[in-house]
Design a protein around this motif. Sequence first.
Motif, PDB file in Angstrom:
ATOM      1  N   ARG A   7       0.839  -1.204   0.000  1.00 42.83           N
ATOM      2  CA  ARG A   7       0.000   0.000   0.000  1.00 42.83           C
ATOM      3  C   ARG A   7       0.874   1.254   0.000  1.00 42.83           C
ATOM      4  N   ALA A   8       1.960   1.245   0.760  1.00 45.92           N
ATOM      5  CA  ALA A   8       2.873   2.389   0.797  1.00 45.92           C
ATOM      6  C   ALA A   8       3.502   2.622  -0.571  1.00 45.92           C
ATOM      7  N   LYS A   9       3.873   1.547  -1.247  1.00 41.03           N
ATOM      8  CA  LYS A   9       4.457   1.672  -2.587  1.00 41.03           C
ATOM      9  C   LYS A   9       3.426   2.243  -3.558  1.00 41.03           C
ATOM     10  N   LEU A  10       2.196   1.773  -3.471  1.00 41.76           N
ATOM     11  CA  LEU A  10       1.139   2.277  -4.349  1.00 41.76           C
ATOM     12  C   LEU A  10       0.822   3.743  -4.064  1.00 41.76           C
ATOM     13  N   ARG A  11       0.849   4.151  -2.796  1.00 40.05           N
ATOM     14  CA  ARG A  11       0.633   5.556  -2.454  1.00 40.05           C
ATOM     15  C   ARG A  11       1.725   6.423  -3.061  1.00 40.05           C
ATOM     16  N   ALA A  12       2.967   5.946  -3.026  1.00 41.78           N
ATOM     17  CA  ALA A  12       4.074   6.697  -3.614  1.00 41.78           C
ATOM     18  C   ALA A  12       3.889   6.833  -5.129  1.00 41.78           C
ATOM     19  N   ARG A  43      -4.429   0.803 -16.496  1.00 45.20           N
ATOM     20  CA  ARG A  43      -3.394   1.460 -15.699  1.00 45.20           C
ATOM     21  C   ARG A  43      -3.049   0.777 -14.383  1.00 45.20           C
ATOM     22  N   GLU A  44      -3.940  -0.011 -13.857  1.00 46.87           N
ATOM     23  CA  GLU A  44      -3.833  -0.704 -12.568  1.00 46.87           C
ATOM     24  C   GLU A  44      -4.024   0.202 -11.360  1.00 46.87           C
ATOM     25  N   ILE A  45      -3.583   1.443 -11.427  1.00 44.87           N
ATOM     26  CA  ILE A  45      -3.767   2.368 -10.311  1.00 44.87           C
ATOM     27  C   ILE A  45      -4.444   3.626 -10.849  1.00 44.87           C
ATOM     28  N   VAL A  46      -5.532   4.029 -10.182  1.00 45.82           N
ATOM     29  CA  VAL A  46      -6.340   5.139 -10.671  1.00 45.82           C
ATOM     30  C   VAL A  46      -6.635   6.088  -9.518  1.00 45.82           C
ATOM     31  N   LYS A  47      -6.549   7.379  -9.827  1.00 45.36           N
ATOM     32  CA  LYS A  47      -6.908   8.404  -8.850  1.00 45.36           C
ATOM     33  C   LYS A  47      -8.211   9.058  -9.306  1.00 45.36           C
ATOM     34  N   GLN A  67     -15.752  -2.134  -4.200  1.00 43.21           N
ATOM     35  CA  GLN A  67     -16.574  -3.340  -4.238  1.00 43.21           C
ATOM     36  C   GLN A  67     -17.109  -3.601  -5.646  1.00 43.21           C
ATOM     37  N   ALA A  68     -17.524  -2.555  -6.337  1.00 46.35           N
ATOM     38  CA  ALA A  68     -18.111  -2.714  -7.676  1.00 46.35           C
ATOM     39  C   ALA A  68     -17.088  -3.155  -8.714  1.00 46.35           C
ATOM     40  N   THR A  69     -15.819  -2.743  -8.542  1.00 45.23           N
ATOM     41  CA  THR A  69     -14.789  -3.058  -9.537  1.00 45.23           C
ATOM     42  C   THR A  69     -13.817  -4.133  -9.054  1.00 45.23           C
ATOM     43  N   LYS A  70     -14.043  -4.653  -7.848  1.00 44.86           N
ATOM     44  CA  LYS A  70     -13.146  -5.646  -7.247  1.00 44.86           C
ATOM     45  C   LYS A  70     -11.714  -5.113  -7.146  1.00 44.86           C
ATOM     46  N   ALA A  71     -11.617  -3.848  -6.753  1.00 38.06           N
ATOM     47  CA  ALA A  71     -10.326  -3.180  -6.607  1.00 38.06           C
ATOM     48  C   ALA A  71      -9.979  -3.047  -5.125  1.00 38.06           C
ATOM     49  N   GLU A  72      -8.728  -2.739  -4.864  1.00 43.95           N
ATOM     50  CA  GLU A  72      -8.262  -2.506  -3.494  1.00 43.95           C
ATOM     51  C   GLU A  72      -8.205  -1.007  -3.236  1.00 43.95           C
ATOM     52  N   PRO A  73      -8.848  -0.523  -2.173  1.00 46.11           N
ATOM     53  CA  PRO A  73      -8.683   0.888  -1.834  1.00 46.11           C
ATOM     54  C   PRO A  73      -7.269   1.119  -1.314  1.00 46.11           C
ATOM     55  N   VAL A  74      -6.604   2.099  -1.879  1.00 46.01           N
ATOM     56  CA  VAL A  74      -5.226   2.402  -1.475  1.00 46.01           C
ATOM     57  C   VAL A  74      -5.214   3.571  -0.512  1.00 46.01           C
ATOM     58  N   GLN A  75      -5.950   4.641  -0.868  1.00 45.51           N
ATOM     59  CA  GLN A  75      -5.859   5.858  -0.081  1.00 45.51           C
ATOM     60  C   GLN A  75      -7.070   6.739  -0.328  1.00 45.51           C
ATOM     61  N   VAL A  76      -7.507   7.405   0.729  1.00 42.67           N
ATOM     62  CA  VAL A  76      -8.519   8.448   0.616  1.00 42.67           C
ATOM     63  C   VAL A  76      -7.988   9.639   1.404  1.00 42.67           C
ATOM     64  N   GLY A  78      -8.676  13.815   1.682  1.00 36.07           N
ATOM     65  CA  GLY A  78      -9.509  14.943   1.258  1.00 36.07           C
ATOM     66  C   GLY A  78     -10.604  14.455   0.331  1.00 36.07           C
ATOM     67  N   ASN A  79     -10.608  14.982  -0.890  1.00 34.08           N
ATOM     68  CA  ASN A  79     -11.618  14.572  -1.861  1.00 34.08           C
ATOM     69  C   ASN A  79     -11.035  13.661  -2.945  1.00 34.08           C
ATOM     70  N   LYS A  80      -9.845  13.115  -2.708  1.00 33.73           N
ATOM     71  CA  LYS A  80      -9.196  12.241  -3.683  1.00 33.73           C
ATOM     72  C   LYS A  80      -9.202  10.784  -3.209  1.00 33.73           C
ATOM     73  N   ILE A  81      -9.431   9.886  -4.173  1.00 35.65           N
ATOM     74  CA  ILE A  81      -9.493   8.449  -3.913  1.00 35.65           C
ATOM     75  C   ILE A  81      -8.489   7.766  -4.827  1.00 35.65           C
ATOM     76  N   VAL A  82      -7.737   6.809  -4.285  1.00 38.80           N
ATOM     77  CA  VAL A  82      -6.811   6.017  -5.092  1.00 38.80           C
ATOM     78  C   VAL A  82      -7.207   4.550  -4.961  1.00 38.80           C
ATOM     79  N   LEU A  83      -7.385   3.886  -6.124  1.00 37.97           N
ATOM     80  CA  LEU A  83      -7.754   2.474  -6.169  1.00 37.97           C
ATOM     81  C   LEU A  83      -6.736   1.703  -6.993  1.00 37.97           C
ATOM     82  N   TYR A  84      -6.553   0.414  -6.641  1.00 39.15           N
ATOM     83  CA  TYR A  84      -5.613  -0.449  -7.354  1.00 39.15           C
ATOM     84  C   TYR A  84      -6.272  -1.792  -7.645  1.00 39.15           C
ATOM     85  N   ARG A  85      -6.033  -2.279  -8.847  1.00 37.59           N
ATOM     86  CA  ARG A  85      -6.438  -3.637  -9.207  1.00 37.59           C
ATOM     87  C   ARG A  85      -5.420  -4.156 -10.211  1.00 37.59           C
ATOM     88  N   ALA A  86      -4.870  -5.328  -9.928  1.00 39.98           N
ATOM     89  CA  ALA A  86      -3.886  -5.921 -10.831  1.00 39.98           C
ATOM     90  C   ALA A  86      -4.565  -6.275 -12.143  1.00 39.98           C
TER      91      ALA A  86
END
Length: 94
Positions: A7-12, A43-47, A67-76, A78-86
Amino acid sequence: MITSKQRAKLRALANNIDPILSIGKENITENVIKQLGDALEAREIVKCVMQKGSDLSPREACDILAQATKAEPVQVIGNKIVLYRAAKEPKIVL
């Protein structure tokens, strides 16, 4: 499930990308979920960014989208969301 180190690597990695999906007053629609699924496959990682007119909090939207995209929440933050799915052919090595 991703580990805290992954998760830390994905946040970076997410620090350097711009939001490509905007969630506004219509909240989360099937079209938004489809666009997010396509973006995650490419892209695998989306903001995403939440607009002020939305009825959902960023945390609620993150949970619904993950839940809808079967992705992993990485970070929230403020008003920004980061999701990851291989992707089927992974580009990001964790």
